[in-house]
Design a protein around this motif. Sequence first.
Motif, PDB file in Angstrom:
ATOM      1  N   TYR A  50       0.710  -1.438   0.170  1.00  0.00           N
ATOM      2  CA  TYR A  50      -0.047   0.168  -0.293  1.00  0.00           C
ATOM      3  C   TYR A  50       0.781   0.866  -0.716  1.00  0.00           C
ATOM      4  CZ  TYR A  50      -4.249   3.500   1.123  1.00  0.00           C
ATOM      5  OH  TYR A  50      -4.088   4.438   1.530  1.00  0.00           O
ATOM      6  N   SER A  99      -6.893   1.057  -2.795  1.00  0.00           N
ATOM      7  CA  SER A  99      -8.111   0.282  -2.370  1.00  0.00           C
ATOM      8  C   SER A  99      -7.825  -1.285  -1.848  1.00  0.00           C
ATOM      9  CB  SER A  99      -9.717   0.916  -1.749  1.00  0.00           C
ATOM     10  OG  SER A  99     -10.311   0.565  -2.717  1.00  0.00           O
ATOM     11  N   ARG A 100      -7.476  -1.823  -2.729  1.00  0.00           N
ATOM     12  CA  ARG A 100      -7.562  -3.309  -2.457  1.00  0.00           C
ATOM     13  C   ARG A 100      -6.188  -3.147  -1.134  1.00  0.00           C
ATOM     14  NH1 ARG A 100      -7.814  -4.716  -8.866  1.00  0.00           N
ATOM     15  NH2 ARG A 100      -5.504  -3.112  -9.472  1.00  0.00           N
ATOM     16  N   ARG A 101      -5.600  -2.720  -1.491  1.00  0.00           N
ATOM     17  CA  ARG A 101      -3.969  -3.320  -0.895  1.00  0.00           C
ATOM     18  C   ARG A 101      -4.292  -2.968   0.863  1.00  0.00           C
ATOM     19  NH1 ARG A 101       1.324  -1.793  -4.656  1.00  0.00           N
ATOM     20  NH2 ARG A 101      -0.081  -2.753  -6.899  1.00  0.00           N
ATOM     21  N   ARG A 107     -11.131  -2.579   3.410  1.00  0.00           N
ATOM     22  CA  ARG A 107     -11.348  -2.439   2.284  1.00  0.00           C
ATOM     23  C   ARG A 107     -12.131  -1.873   1.923  1.00  0.00           C
ATOM     24  NH1 ARG A 107      -7.811  -8.237   0.607  1.00  0.00           N
ATOM     25  NH2 ARG A 107      -6.206  -7.893   1.315  1.00  0.00           N
ATOM     26  N   LYS A 108     -13.723  -2.101   2.203  1.00  0.00           N
ATOM     27  CA  LYS A 108     -15.106  -2.229   1.831  1.00  0.00           C
ATOM     28  C   LYS A 108     -14.889  -0.670   2.011  1.00  0.00           C
ATOM     29  CE  LYS A 108     -17.428  -6.534   1.257  1.00  0.00           C
ATOM     30  NZ  LYS A 108     -18.421  -6.964   1.551  1.00  0.00           N
ATOM     31  N   LEU A 111     -12.496   2.075   0.248  1.00  0.00           N
ATOM     32  CA  LEU A 111     -13.095   1.364  -1.397  1.00  0.00           C
ATOM     33  C   LEU A 111     -14.648   2.727  -1.483  1.00  0.00           C
ATOM     34  CD1 LEU A 111     -13.378   1.340  -4.745  1.00  0.00           C
ATOM     35  CD2 LEU A 111     -14.505  -0.506  -3.842  1.00  0.00           C
TER      36      LEU A 111
END
Length: 240
Positions: A50, A99-101, A107-108, A111
């Motif tokens: 990240y 945000s996927r990292r 994560r949600k 995002l």
Amino acid sequence: MPLIFWTQLFLIGLFAFFAYLILNRRAYLFISGFATRPEKEQEQLIKNGYPQGVGRLFLIIAAGLLLLMPLGMTGFRYTFELQMAYMLLMLFGGLILLSRREVPHKRKRALRTSVIMAAVVIGGISALLFTGARQPDVTFGDSAMEISGMYGETIPYSDIRSMKLLDDLPEVRYKENGFGFADYAKGRFSVEGHGSSLLFVDTKQSPVLLIETAGRPVFITGDRPGETKSWHRKLEQKVR
């Protein structure tokens, strides 16, 4: 050198500096919120890549801003605007991808937050640009001329000293308090030979109506040359 040139260099230097700190010095504490994370989360984020992703994102933004600068030397008039659009799209797009990292349980939320921020900022800027780019509505009352919209003004006929049509807008030196984007300028600007002036202009339009008042000069253009000329004729009838 114009102020925009130094602003461009400042932004390039700023993103490049933070990219260097993050990628080369591993100064991850400069990433917003990283320092307040629990140690285990920090380790997981580093493992996921990240902070490294944030550093590369800043480096890509700095490189893109730098590569776009020579466009200004070709006569292209919207280099700075293109750079700002590039910066915002890359910044928010990059944050959405990063945000996927995030750590799995965040994560949600990361995002969702990134998407909402992007929508609010880009939507707000779009609304501002749309409002600023609209030509003013001008009405002629019994005792005053009213310019409505952003930075609107009511000008009593008794305050008008003279009015004339100019082929071109004199050089605008700098903005005092107003909106300026691409060819549009609204609000108070310093104009060469006229000092502090009130502008409601699309610089592509010609002619430009100059109204000298007891306060400050006013420059205004309509949607079409014919509209600007009709305002001039109406003012001549009102101010005698």
